[in-house]
Design an enzyme around this catalytic site. Structure first.
Site, mmCIF file in Angstrom:
data_model
loop_
_atom_site.group_PDB
_atom_site.id
_atom_site.type_symbol
_atom_site.label_atom_id
_atom_site.label_comp_id
_atom_site.label_asym_id
_atom_site.label_seq_id
_atom_site.Cartn_x
_atom_site.Cartn_y
_atom_site.Cartn_z
ATOM 1 N N GLY A 76 -59.774 -4.369 44.495
ATOM 2 C CA GLY A 76 -59.286 -5.387 45.411
ATOM 3 C C GLY A 76 -60.340 -6.020 46.289
ATOM 4 O O GLY A 76 -60.045 -6.966 47.023
ATOM 5 N N TYR A 77 -61.573 -5.526 46.276
ATOM 6 C CA TYR A 77 -62.626 -6.106 47.100
ATOM 7 C C TYR A 77 -63.104 -7.414 46.474
ATOM 8 O O TYR A 77 -63.715 -7.418 45.412
ATOM 9 C CB TYR A 77 -63.799 -5.150 47.242
ATOM 10 N N GLY A 78 -62.797 -8.514 47.158
ATOM 11 C CA GLY A 78 -63.155 -9.815 46.619
ATOM 12 C C GLY A 78 -62.474 -10.108 45.305
ATOM 13 O O GLY A 78 -63.000 -10.878 44.496
ATOM 14 N N ASP A 79 -61.308 -9.489 45.074
ATOM 15 C CA ASP A 79 -60.566 -9.640 43.824
ATOM 16 C C ASP A 79 -61.465 -9.345 42.625
ATOM 17 O O ASP A 79 -61.452 -10.055 41.621
ATOM 18 C CB ASP A 79 -59.978 -11.048 43.705
#
Length: 315
Positions: free
Chosen positions: A52-55
């Site tokens: 989920g970090y920066g998609d």
């Protein structure tokens, strides 16, 4: 950098972890490269990211650096699944199908065949716990992950998940839990830390510097290049810029002045050496911000300072 066992497992990790939440968005390839070089040169091994970090941008950037800047076998690679922003808003999904699909996508972005630690990023009420944990078991048996853990679980959730995994032979015991912990966020001491200690889980604190507030950078206002000035993190930081937060920060600053340290060093060493903690996860936007955190290896807080900080920050 000293290595510590992750909970009751045989996995060894550096006692500081490198957080990469901003990589691929606020931290570009050049800064990420410099951070990774600085971290590993100081003996750091634990690199933490998430789908989920920066998609996915953080994982993708890390993937370009593995094998170029650092060897795969020289790091402990950890990622998480369960949170995404594929719709433009935060979506949580801990169903077995989503988690395993997310893991395969993470491996592709990271350009590896397995991760050392795979963590469920968040608890959700919409999926039965046994289904979520079954995904962790399958990740191990299929060779996609070497160890598994949880993140952002409450005390009872931690105990339930860890006990479930221990209840039947063949299930994979949880190795760790990743939770927020700092002088500004001590609620995990009531139930999460005791549960982790009782069930053999290592604790990986995120935001050990109180979302940057404990560095003292906000004492005179909000710097234009700080997280509090960022549209992504303003609300995330502002919750600690209250009267209680200001009082704790001033105590940290006074302790730092008396020791000849920086406030960052005081706050980080306090968390690193708390009972049950394996490795705080330190994230920075730039290498220049990260380097001071890497200099705390030989620092130890005097007990009288620990007692004073406990008094001012305890619930």
């Amino acid at each position: 950098m000293q290595q510590r066992s992750l909970g009751s497992t045989g996995l060894k990790v550096s006692r500081l972890g490198l957080g990469t939440m901003t990589w691929g968005r606020d931290t570009d390839e050049h800064e990420a490269r410099d951070q990774l070089i600085a971290f590993t040169e100081q003996g750091g091994t634990l690199i933490d990211t998430a789908a989920g970090y920066g998609d996915g941008a953080s994982e993708d950037l890390i993937g370009t650096l593995i094998g170029d800047v650092v060897g795969r076998d020289d790091i402990v690679l950890a990622t998480k699944a369960g949170i995404s922003r594929r719709t433009g808003e935060r979506v949580t999904d801990t169903s077995r199908g989503h988690l395993l699909t997310s893991l395969d996508a993470s491996l592709k972005r990271l350009r590896v065949d397995h991760v050392d630690l795979w963590q469920v990023h968040v608890w959700t009420d919409g999926t039965p716990l046994e289904e979520t944990l079954a995904a962790l078991d399958y990740a191990i048996t299929s060779g996609r992950a070497s160890y598994v853990g949880i993140s952002n679980y409450s005390g009872w959730q931690t105990a339930q998940a860890a006990t479930w995994q221990r209840a039947v032979p063949g299930r994979t015991p949880l190795a760790s839990t990743q939770v927020e912990y700092s002088l500004l966020a001590r609620s995990i001491e009531h139930e999460v830390l005791p549960a982790a200690a009782a069930l053999g889980l290592g604790v990986l604190p995120w935001s050990p510097l109180g979302r940057g507030v404990l560095t003292g950078k906000y004492r005179g206002g909000t710097p234009s290049d700080s997280r509090a000035a960022s549209p992504h993190f303003a609300s995330f930081v502002n919750s600690y810029l209250d009267e209680r937060g200001r009082g704790i920060v001033e105590s940290v600053v006074r302790a730092a002045e008396g020791l000849g340290w920086s406030p960052l060093e005081v706050a980080l060493v306090w968390v690193r050496d708390r009972p049950g903690v394996t490795a705080p996860i330190v994230g920075a936007r730039t290498a220049a911000q990260l380097v001071p955190a890497l200099g705390v290896e030989d620092l130890v807080l005097p007990q009288e300072i620990i007692d004073a900080l406990d008094d001012v920050s305890g619930d």
